[in-house]
Design a protein around this motif. Structure first.
Motif, PDB file in Angstrom:
ATOM      1  N   GLU A 200      12.005  -4.369  -8.467  1.00 32.01           N
ATOM      2  CA  GLU A 200      11.709  -5.317  -9.528  1.00 32.01           C
ATOM      3  C   GLU A 200      10.405  -4.898  -9.838  1.00 32.01           C
ATOM      4  OE1 GLU A 200      10.936  -8.507  -6.491  1.00 32.01           O
ATOM      5  OE2 GLU A 200      13.618  -9.127  -6.800  1.00 32.01           O
ATOM      6  N   ALA A 201       9.757  -3.961  -9.696  1.00 31.47           N
ATOM      7  CA  ALA A 201       7.993  -3.651  -9.320  1.00 31.47           C
ATOM      8  C   ALA A 201       8.130  -2.430 -10.183  1.00 31.47           C
ATOM      9  CB  ALA A 201       7.390  -3.182  -8.010  1.00 31.47           C
ATOM     10  N   LEU A 202       9.503  -2.061 -10.453  1.00 28.45           N
ATOM     11  CA  LEU A 202       9.473  -0.446 -11.258  1.00 28.45           C
ATOM     12  C   LEU A 202       9.928  -1.216 -12.257  1.00 28.45           C
ATOM     13  CD1 LEU A 202      11.850   2.367  -9.133  1.00 28.45           C
ATOM     14  CD2 LEU A 202       9.388   1.947  -9.768  1.00 28.45           C
ATOM     15  N   ARG A 203       9.906  -1.991 -12.366  1.00 31.15           N
ATOM     16  CA  ARG A 203      10.291  -3.075 -13.765  1.00 31.15           C
ATOM     17  C   ARG A 203       9.078  -2.879 -14.867  1.00 31.15           C
ATOM     18  NH1 ARG A 203      12.476  -8.920 -14.310  1.00 31.15           N
ATOM     19  NH2 ARG A 203      13.063  -7.824 -16.639  1.00 31.15           N
ATOM     20  N   GLN A 204       7.824  -2.865 -14.040  1.00 33.16           N
ATOM     21  CA  GLN A 204       6.111  -2.763 -14.753  1.00 33.16           C
ATOM     22  C   GLN A 204       5.327  -1.928 -14.586  1.00 33.16           C
ATOM     23  OE1 GLN A 204       4.264  -6.776 -13.756  1.00 33.16           O
ATOM     24  NE2 GLN A 204       6.350  -7.686 -12.836  1.00 33.16           N
ATOM     25  N   CYS A 205       5.892  -0.990 -13.773  1.00 32.30           N
ATOM     26  CA  CYS A 205       5.183   0.514 -13.632  1.00 32.30           C
ATOM     27  C   CYS A 205       6.085   1.572 -13.803  1.00 32.30           C
ATOM     28  CB  CYS A 205       5.069   0.377 -12.385  1.00 32.30           C
ATOM     29  SG  CYS A 205       5.700   0.589 -10.472  1.00 32.30           S
ATOM     30  N   LEU A 206       7.550   1.412 -13.660  1.00 29.13           N
ATOM     31  CA  LEU A 206       7.950   3.395 -14.510  1.00 29.13           C
ATOM     32  C   LEU A 206       7.141   3.678 -15.454  1.00 29.13           C
ATOM     33  CD1 LEU A 206      10.248   4.516 -13.284  1.00 29.13           C
ATOM     34  CD2 LEU A 206      11.893   3.363 -15.168  1.00 29.13           C
TER      35      LEU A 206
ATOM     36  N   SER B 160      12.838 -10.755   0.120  1.00 22.44           N
ATOM     37  CA  SER B 160      12.787 -10.579   1.662  1.00 22.44           C
ATOM     38  C   SER B 160      11.372 -10.086   1.521  1.00 22.44           C
ATOM     39  CB  SER B 160      13.564 -10.912   2.681  1.00 22.44           C
ATOM     40  OG  SER B 160      14.291  -9.536   2.575  1.00 22.44           O
ATOM     41  N   GLY B 161      10.606  -9.773   2.021  1.00 25.71           N
ATOM     42  CA  GLY B 161       9.215  -8.703   2.829  1.00 25.71           C
ATOM     43  C   GLY B 161       8.573  -8.787   1.836  1.00 25.71           C
ATOM     44  N   PRO B 162       7.382  -8.343   1.209  1.00 19.30           N
ATOM     45  CA  PRO B 162       5.848  -8.852   0.898  1.00 19.30           C
ATOM     46  C   PRO B 162       6.287  -7.851  -0.978  1.00 19.30           C
ATOM     47  CG  PRO B 162       6.051  -6.507   2.115  1.00 19.30           C
ATOM     48  CD  PRO B 162       7.323  -7.114   2.520  1.00 19.30           C
ATOM     49  N   ASP B 163       5.718  -8.679  -1.351  1.00 15.64           N
ATOM     50  CA  ASP B 163       5.583  -8.753  -3.627  1.00 15.64           C
ATOM     51  C   ASP B 163       4.944  -7.041  -3.505  1.00 15.64           C
ATOM     52  OD1 ASP B 163       6.349  -8.821  -6.127  1.00 15.64           O
ATOM     53  OD2 ASP B 163       4.540 -10.483  -6.152  1.00 15.64           O
ATOM     54  N   LEU B 164       6.241  -5.742  -3.780  1.00 14.63           N
ATOM     55  CA  LEU B 164       4.824  -5.448  -4.228  1.00 14.63           C
ATOM     56  C   LEU B 164       4.701  -5.084  -5.522  1.00 14.63           C
ATOM     57  CD1 LEU B 164       7.830  -2.544  -2.784  1.00 14.63           C
ATOM     58  CD2 LEU B 164       6.272  -3.138  -1.892  1.00 14.63           C
ATOM     59  N   MET B 165       4.552  -5.980  -6.347  1.00 12.31           N
ATOM     60  CA  MET B 165       3.808  -6.333  -7.036  1.00 12.31           C
ATOM     61  C   MET B 165       2.263  -6.849  -7.059  1.00 12.31           C
ATOM     62  SD  MET B 165       4.838  -4.465  -9.114  1.00 12.31           S
ATOM     63  CE  MET B 165       3.830  -4.815 -10.984  1.00 12.31           C
ATOM     64  N   ALA B 166       1.606  -7.308  -5.826  1.00 14.37           N
ATOM     65  CA  ALA B 166       1.375  -8.179  -5.118  1.00 14.37           C
ATOM     66  C   ALA B 166       0.266  -7.463  -5.524  1.00 14.37           C
ATOM     67  CB  ALA B 166       1.438  -8.902  -3.757  1.00 14.37           C
TER      68      ALA B 166
ATOM     69  N   VAL C 139      16.618  -0.079 -12.880  1.00 17.56           N
ATOM     70  CA  VAL C 139      15.782  -1.551 -13.161  1.00 17.56           C
ATOM     71  C   VAL C 139      15.907  -2.557 -14.443  1.00 17.56           C
ATOM     72  CG1 VAL C 139      12.698  -0.868 -14.350  1.00 17.56           C
ATOM     73  CG2 VAL C 139      13.912   0.809 -13.231  1.00 17.56           C
ATOM     74  N   GLU C 140      16.178  -1.905 -15.255  1.00 18.05           N
ATOM     75  CA  GLU C 140      16.796  -3.093 -16.551  1.00 18.05           C
ATOM     76  C   GLU C 140      17.897  -3.765 -16.619  1.00 18.05           C
ATOM     77  OE1 GLU C 140      19.247  -0.532 -19.671  1.00 18.05           O
ATOM     78  OE2 GLU C 140      16.315   0.366 -20.287  1.00 18.05           O
ATOM     79  N   ALA C 141      18.030  -4.048 -15.292  1.00 15.35           N
ATOM     80  CA  ALA C 141      19.360  -4.933 -14.558  1.00 15.35           C
ATOM     81  C   ALA C 141      18.846  -5.374 -13.657  1.00 15.35           C
ATOM     82  CB  ALA C 141      20.133  -4.482 -14.331  1.00 15.35           C
TER      83      ALA C 141
ATOM     84  N   ASP D 299       0.610  -1.111  -0.362  1.00 10.08           N
ATOM     85  CA  ASP D 299      -0.271   0.385   0.025  1.00 10.08           C
ATOM     86  C   ASP D 299       0.952   0.887  -0.060  1.00 10.08           C
ATOM     87  OD1 ASP D 299      -2.333  -1.387  -0.315  1.00 10.08           O
ATOM     88  OD2 ASP D 299      -2.820  -1.157   2.219  1.00 10.08           O
ATOM     89  N   ARG D 300       1.729   1.452   1.032  1.00 10.63           N
ATOM     90  CA  ARG D 300       3.121   2.276   0.757  1.00 10.63           C
ATOM     91  C   ARG D 300       4.297   2.653  -0.364  1.00 10.63           C
ATOM     92  NH1 ARG D 300       4.955   1.322   6.717  1.00 10.63           N
ATOM     93  NH2 ARG D 300       3.364   1.031   7.912  1.00 10.63           N
ATOM     94  N   PHE D 301       4.179   1.700  -0.632  1.00  9.59           N
ATOM     95  CA  PHE D 301       4.575   1.601  -2.058  1.00  9.59           C
ATOM     96  C   PHE D 301       3.781   2.490  -2.770  1.00  9.59           C
ATOM     97  CE2 PHE D 301       5.876  -0.153  -6.328  1.00  9.59           C
ATOM     98  CZ  PHE D 301       7.243   0.518  -6.627  1.00  9.59           C
ATOM     99  N   SER D 302       2.491   1.871  -3.604  1.00 12.08           N
ATOM    100  CA  SER D 302       1.500   1.784  -4.583  1.00 12.08           C
ATOM    101  C   SER D 302       1.333   3.499  -4.815  1.00 12.08           C
ATOM    102  CB  SER D 302       0.383   0.877  -4.462  1.00 12.08           C
ATOM    103  OG  SER D 302      -0.378   0.785  -3.613  1.00 12.08           O
ATOM    104  N   HIS D 303       1.043   3.787  -3.618  1.00 12.48           N
ATOM    105  CA  HIS D 303       0.480   5.271  -3.159  1.00 12.48           C
ATOM    106  C   HIS D 303       1.447   6.159  -3.904  1.00 12.48           C
ATOM    107  CE1 HIS D 303      -1.532   8.136  -1.020  1.00 12.48           C
ATOM    108  NE2 HIS D 303      -1.769   8.321  -1.939  1.00 12.48           N
TER     109      HIS D 303
END
Length: 351
Positions: free
Chosen positions: A285-291, A332-338, A321-323, A242-246
């Motif tokens: 990892e999340a920025l690969r899809q939402c940048l 570790s931790g929650p999947d930010l793309m979930a 991001v490309e790498a 929630d924090r990251f997505s906002h």
């Protein structure tokens, strides 16, 4: 750019040599002007050193004493706000003079009834912004900053940051309030970041980043950037989806807006926020899809033509991001793309 009550004198909001922006207090407004002298200082650099003007200290003491008298306070606020850049020890003078801080807080609280419903006048806004200028002086000074924080004085300003009226008195009010918070974060002190993380400053900044004017957006983004640059701040924002997505959603919207109405100064801070997010493995990892695609193509080539630092940050962001490899079992931790679908062109995670 219109004149505004920005209380961040000499702030170019960058870490690289660029033209600095200085603000000079006038009656009821602060006149903005640019100079082309390179600044080699840190964020909130004041540019070239200035020789303090001669000051009648007896007059300063008189004005400070007049703050405790409601009948003389308004004029004293104006005079002291004019002198705050030339009286280097004004902050401890204000802090240690009996009744002065209470008087400034009275000025803050007196405005509360006029923010909801929004009936704040220009005169009221100018007066409280002069009080905020003095609070920013206390927040900026090494001797008084920690005590200012321990007294939780920033919390008195949060109702101003909650306002949404776009009239000029309210724009001034939000901007000057952000200036006080900006003065706190500029020195990268851990206690400041720890305090802010226990408050609602991040969602407040995000809302202003989405709907404020350019100057308010710039200061709010600067504050978010300073929080992200602290390791605890980065971990806090990337701790949950929630924090990251906002944060990602608002940054994505800002990129779309900047593609239509470019602002090199604002873009600098947006890019720096993205770059710092890419230092976190799960956020990367999340920025690969939402940048946003606009950061990947030539949308901002003209805007960044003469801004080497931002071009370097953007290049490094894209490399990071490309790498990135897809998330593995070792993450570790929650999947930010979930729980989200992605719109890569807008940079907006589906909520």
């Amino acid at each position: 750019m219109e004149t505004c009550l920005l209380l961040l004198k000499g702030q170019d909001f960058s870490t690289q040599p660029i033209g600095t922006m200085s603000m000079t207090m006038t009656h009821g407004a602060i006149t903005q002007h640019r100079d082309n002298i390179g600044s080699t200082g840190s964020m909130f650099s004041g540019g070239p050193a200035q020789i303090p003007q001669a000051v009648d200290r007896e007059k300063i003491y008189e004005w400070i004493n007049q703050l405790s008298n409601p009948s003389t306070r308004e004029a004293a606020l104006l005079e002291l706000s004019k002198k705050r850049e030339v009286v280097l020890d004004l902050a401890p003078m204000l802090w240690y003079t009996f009744g002065t801080m209470a008087s400034l807080l009275q000025e803050i609280v007196a405005i509360y009834p006029y923010i909801n419903p929004p009936t704040l006048t220009h005169q009221q806004s100018n007066r409280v912004c002069n009080a905020l200028a003095l609070l920013q002086t206390v927040a900026s000074h090494n001797e008084t900053r920690s005590m200012f924080l321990l007294a939780h004085i920033p919390l008195f300003l949060y109702p101003f940051l909650h306002t949404v009226s776009k009239t000029r008195p309210f724009e001034y009010l939000r901007l000057t309030s952000l200036g006080v918070i900006g003065a706190l974060v500029k020195n990268d002190e851990q206690d400041v970041i720890n305090f802010l993380l226990t408050t609602e400053i991040i969602p407040l900044c995000l809302r202003i980043m989405e709907s404020g004017n350019e100057l308010s957006k710039t200061v709010a983004t600067f504050i978010l950037q300073k929080i992200l640059l602290d390791e605890s701040g980065l971990n806090y924002i990337c701790q949950t989806y929630d924090r990251f997505s906002h944060v990602a959603m608002i940054l994505g919207k800002m990129v779309l807006s900047l593609a239509k109405e470019p602002s090199a100064r604002l873009l600098k801070h947006v890019v720096r926020c993205y770059l710092r997010l890419s230092d976190n493995s799960r956020a990367r990892e999340a920025l690969r899809q939402c940048l946003p695609d606009q950061l990947k193509d030539n949308t901002f080539t003209k805007t960044l033509k003469d801004d080497k630092s931002t071009k370097h940050w953007l290049s490094q962001l894209l490399k990071n991001v490309e790498a990135t490899q897809p998330a593995s079992s070792h993450s570790s931790g929650p999947d930010l793309m979930a729980r989200k679908s992605t719109n890569s062109s807008s940079g907006t995670p589906g909520l």
